[in-house]
Design an enzyme around this catalytic site. Sequence first.
Site, PDB file in Angstrom:
ATOM      1  N   ASP A 119       1.345  -6.757   2.742  1.00  0.00           N
ATOM      2  CA  ASP A 119       0.263  -7.744   2.835  1.00  0.00           C
ATOM      3  C   ASP A 119      -0.475  -7.516   4.150  1.00  0.00           C
ATOM      4  O   ASP A 119       0.023  -6.842   5.054  1.00  0.00           O
ATOM      5  CB  ASP A 119       0.813  -9.179   2.760  1.00  0.00           C
ATOM      6  CG  ASP A 119       1.828  -9.485   3.861  1.00  0.00           C
ATOM      7  OD1 ASP A 119       2.634  -8.588   4.186  1.00  0.00           O
ATOM      8  OD2 ASP A 119       1.808 -10.604   4.401  1.00  0.00           O
ATOM      9  N   GLU A 182       4.693 -11.066   4.853  1.00  0.00           N
ATOM     10  CA  GLU A 182       5.062 -10.987   6.276  1.00  0.00           C
ATOM     11  C   GLU A 182       4.069 -11.717   7.167  1.00  0.00           C
ATOM     12  O   GLU A 182       4.451 -12.407   8.102  1.00  0.00           O
ATOM     13  CB  GLU A 182       5.161  -9.514   6.712  1.00  0.00           C
ATOM     14  CG  GLU A 182       5.828  -9.327   8.073  1.00  0.00           C
ATOM     15  CD  GLU A 182       4.896  -9.473   9.271  1.00  0.00           C
ATOM     16  OE1 GLU A 182       5.386  -9.675  10.382  1.00  0.00           O
ATOM     17  OE2 GLU A 182       3.645  -9.386   9.108  1.00  0.00           O
TER      18      GLU A 182
HETATM   19 MN    MN Z   1       2.878  -6.161  10.771  1.00  0.00          MN
HETATM   20 MN    MN Z   2       0.551  -8.208  11.284  1.00  0.00          MN
END
Ligand code: MN
Ligand code: MN
Length: 488
Positions: A119, A182
Amino acid sequence: MITLIFLLTFTTTTDEASPVPAHQIFQYIDEHQHEYVQRLREWVAIESDSSDLLKRQDVIKMMHLAEERIKQLGGTVELAELGVQELHNGSTVRLPPVILAGLEKDPEKPTVCFYGHLDVQPATLEDGWSTEPYNLTEINGSLYGRGTSDDKGQILAVLNAVEALQQYELPVNVKFLLEGMEEVGSTGLFKLVEERNSTFFSDVNYIVVTDSSWVSNKPSITYGTRGNSYFFIEIECAKKDLHSGAFGGIIPEATSDLIFLLSTLVDSSGHILIPGIYDAVAPLMEKEKKLYEKIELDFEKKKAIFGIRNFTYNTKEEFLMRKSRYPSLSIHGIQGAFSAAGTKTVIPARVIGKFSIRLVPNMEPSVVIKQVTDHLNKKFAERNSPNSIGITCMFASKPWLSDTDEPLFLAGRKAIEKVFHTEADLTRIGGTIPIVSHFQEVTGKSIMLLGIGGPDDAPHGQNEKINRYNFIEGTKLYAAFLQELASF
Ligand code: MN
Ligand code: MN
């Protein structure tokens, strides 16, 4: 008395063919760089912005694209579902699956698991990008596009390295744990790591995190991160905001109380004033001290880039240590206080002060929370204010530290010497990657951060890029690293 010491030496003789010369692999990588950049173009084109719910399908699509790539390399892929994410309005949305993949399964070989994320942060032309953020554009040797450096380019470099090695022989077993959340806090991943500790992680010897970049133009390996603890101090002096003409001077104000308390936390040199806070900080050893001396750092350049007048410390070593191996306290803001333009003669009824303390080995979050709470309660009692106070730790995550002499690090350092003909900078970062300390705590495996991003790639910022040099030489680095790791 006679003491007999028997020294048993086991020598292993191998009649296996010697490993493929690295230069052959490197040549293969050089010859295929056009393909690698094309793949990066395809990956960047998918707007896998995890912060935007409208783009959740793109994140899922990105996970499938990576799945396909790993399968093309002969890997087995499980897409682990994480369930749904609950939104503020009570509705739910599907979380992107996590890739749990494995290539080769030779019990004679060590197994390394690469962690990374697919992501990205939001990006639009209007933010001030010079090129379309999701259209990979090469200018003067730099490949511009969202996710090129954080973290699609780095994962792809590992996959490309595996493909290059496979032309000859993959020297170790390689696994992948790739997520798509993340940038918004790795939703669901912490639990999955616990659930899969005795299965997916059982045969893993090493964990390598790709999600990091170099401190200077010299390649670096990261062996530590700081943890973090985030606090709210909430003070209320009335049920509603008051007129300063009507109430000024006749009530103890919440904002004054709060500013008083905030001012007791840290002095002008950055020294934290909370009693006992430095007690658990690991002592500085000679071996560690030497590492700081070797790191390249341009002070003046850093000052100029950010428009900073002066640092609180002015030697390179002090600077590096203060930002990575000692705790720091930062005051972030005051919620509820008047902050708009113009003048407003208000007495805010309720204000929340926000600050955080970056934690280092061997600080324990629970101890820090108690030290902070005791200190603030004591100072507030001394002030004798009738207002209400609430102190909350919003989140806390532990620091992470590895030993730079572990096989994983020795292999990384050797690989850097082989590809870049220079010694690696061994660094600790001041920031926090909560999943890293979670990996360490849950799996107990040896962990290293080996990234290939440059110091000026601007991850999260406008015009994020990775240099073609870093992308291609970085691919060689991952290939050399896997070869080196096989010899331990
Ligand atoms: Mn990263
Ligand atoms: Mn990042």
